[in-house]
Enzyme design. Sequence first.
Site, PDB file in Angstrom:
ATOM      1  N   CYS A  94      16.067  32.894  37.642  1.00 46.96           N
ATOM      2  CA  CYS A  94      16.492  34.143  38.286  1.00 46.96           C
ATOM      3  C   CYS A  94      15.395  35.193  38.352  1.00 46.96           C
ATOM      4  O   CYS A  94      15.548  36.205  39.037  1.00 46.96           O
ATOM      5  CB  CYS A  94      17.709  34.718  37.567  1.00 46.96           C
ATOM      6  SG  CYS A  94      19.102  33.589  37.523  1.00 46.96           S
ATOM      7  N   SER A 252      28.052  38.072  39.370  1.00 43.82           N
ATOM      8  CA  SER A 252      27.267  38.067  40.607  1.00 43.82           C
ATOM      9  C   SER A 252      27.755  36.973  41.548  1.00 43.82           C
ATOM     10  O   SER A 252      28.272  35.937  41.118  1.00 43.82           O
ATOM     11  CB  SER A 252      25.782  37.836  40.282  1.00 43.82           C
ATOM     12  OG  SER A 252      25.617  36.628  39.549  1.00 43.82           O
ATOM     13  N   CYS A 383      17.490  39.273  33.932  1.00 40.26           N
ATOM     14  CA  CYS A 383      17.611  38.280  32.867  1.00 40.26           C
ATOM     15  C   CYS A 383      17.352  36.907  33.485  1.00 40.26           C
ATOM     16  O   CYS A 383      17.413  36.739  34.706  1.00 40.26           O
ATOM     17  CB  CYS A 383      18.991  38.339  32.225  1.00 40.26           C
ATOM     18  SG  CYS A 383      20.368  38.009  33.339  1.00 40.26           S
TER      19      CYS A 383
END
Length: 397
Positions: A94, A252, A383
């Site tokens: 990510c 998300s 993160c």
Amino acid sequence: MSSAGLRPVFVVAAKRTPFGTFLGSLQHVTATDLAAHATKAALASGNVPADAVDSVIVGNVAQSSSCAAYLARHAALKAGCRESSTALTINRLCGSGFQSVINATQEIELGRAQVVVAGGTESMTQVPYAVRGARKPTLGQDLKMEDTLWASLTDAYAKLPMALTAEKLAEQYSITRQQCDEYAYQTQQRWVAANEAGHFNDELAPIEVKGKKGPTMFTTDEHPKPGSTVEKMLTLKPVFKKDGTVTAANASGICDGAGAIVLASEEAVKQHNLSPLARIVSYGVTGVDPTIMGIGPVTAYQQALRSAKLELSDMALCEVNEAFAAQCLAVAKELSLDNAITNSCGGAIALGHPLAASGSRITAHLVHRLRALNQRYAIGGACIGGGQGIAVVLERM
């Protein structure tokens, strides 16, 4: 790390596609073509000649198409970059969009390149199913289809789905389900207000897609839920843990999209008469406990700010990628972030999180918002599954 004492690196263009929902408007567009489109749009917006690009670095997590092994190279060539330019596809999960900016910065700082495109792209819709062992079948063997997208959302080392790492943070920081849903509602409403005010216009690069009645222009993020209410969110059951905090409404979104940031040296800015939008001040990449991977932005923020010799109070804008509301609230609590300037136009709970593209989206957004607000510094971070954090500090030019 800080860029102090090294060659300055400037952002001269920053664009992203609108983000499409899972199986939505971008479902037929490969991650490679999304990256090529974002790159073309960024180069055009900054009046950067494609043949001036020395290197193209693209983050991509899930290799979702048959051409994925060639992704960065194909994106570069499709965007008109010269054959002698180089290309690199990277994966820091990510954080890949941010990592591409860091890699590009390092290439310029070291004098290995003058103009670099740093991007992130993902087609989560096109992530394939796999049949393990099919190359050597056994008579009578019942082969099983594996959803590689769903499998990738579990850390096999930590033996935890990403959502359960957020649940651990909710327990550790005493974050309630009500707080998570209220946060999710806030980010949806912030996106609505920002979209209506045109705050995304400078970063967006509309893309032509197949429509029911022929080609159509896809112009606006597709995942946001403007009609959401806290009351509706509270009716959803937790997905991963009984009486937990994580639901579909406060996590998300699985989405498709891409972004591209064009970085240049001071020499290239002068040579090609480019207009710097921002400067890369510093960056941070850190490792944390994989079972609470969502806390990663805390140490990454701290490292980036320390390297820049700046304080959090110097930042006019802060962005933390919203993997989960619980995770974002834990980071905010640990860093004592100012809610008014953190994800002020909404985050990934509203816009969606196409893995590698999110760092590119956040970088592009901060570059343009700093200029719109006439503010000096901003920081963005994310993160990273497996237990890492990443952050980049920007200065408006």
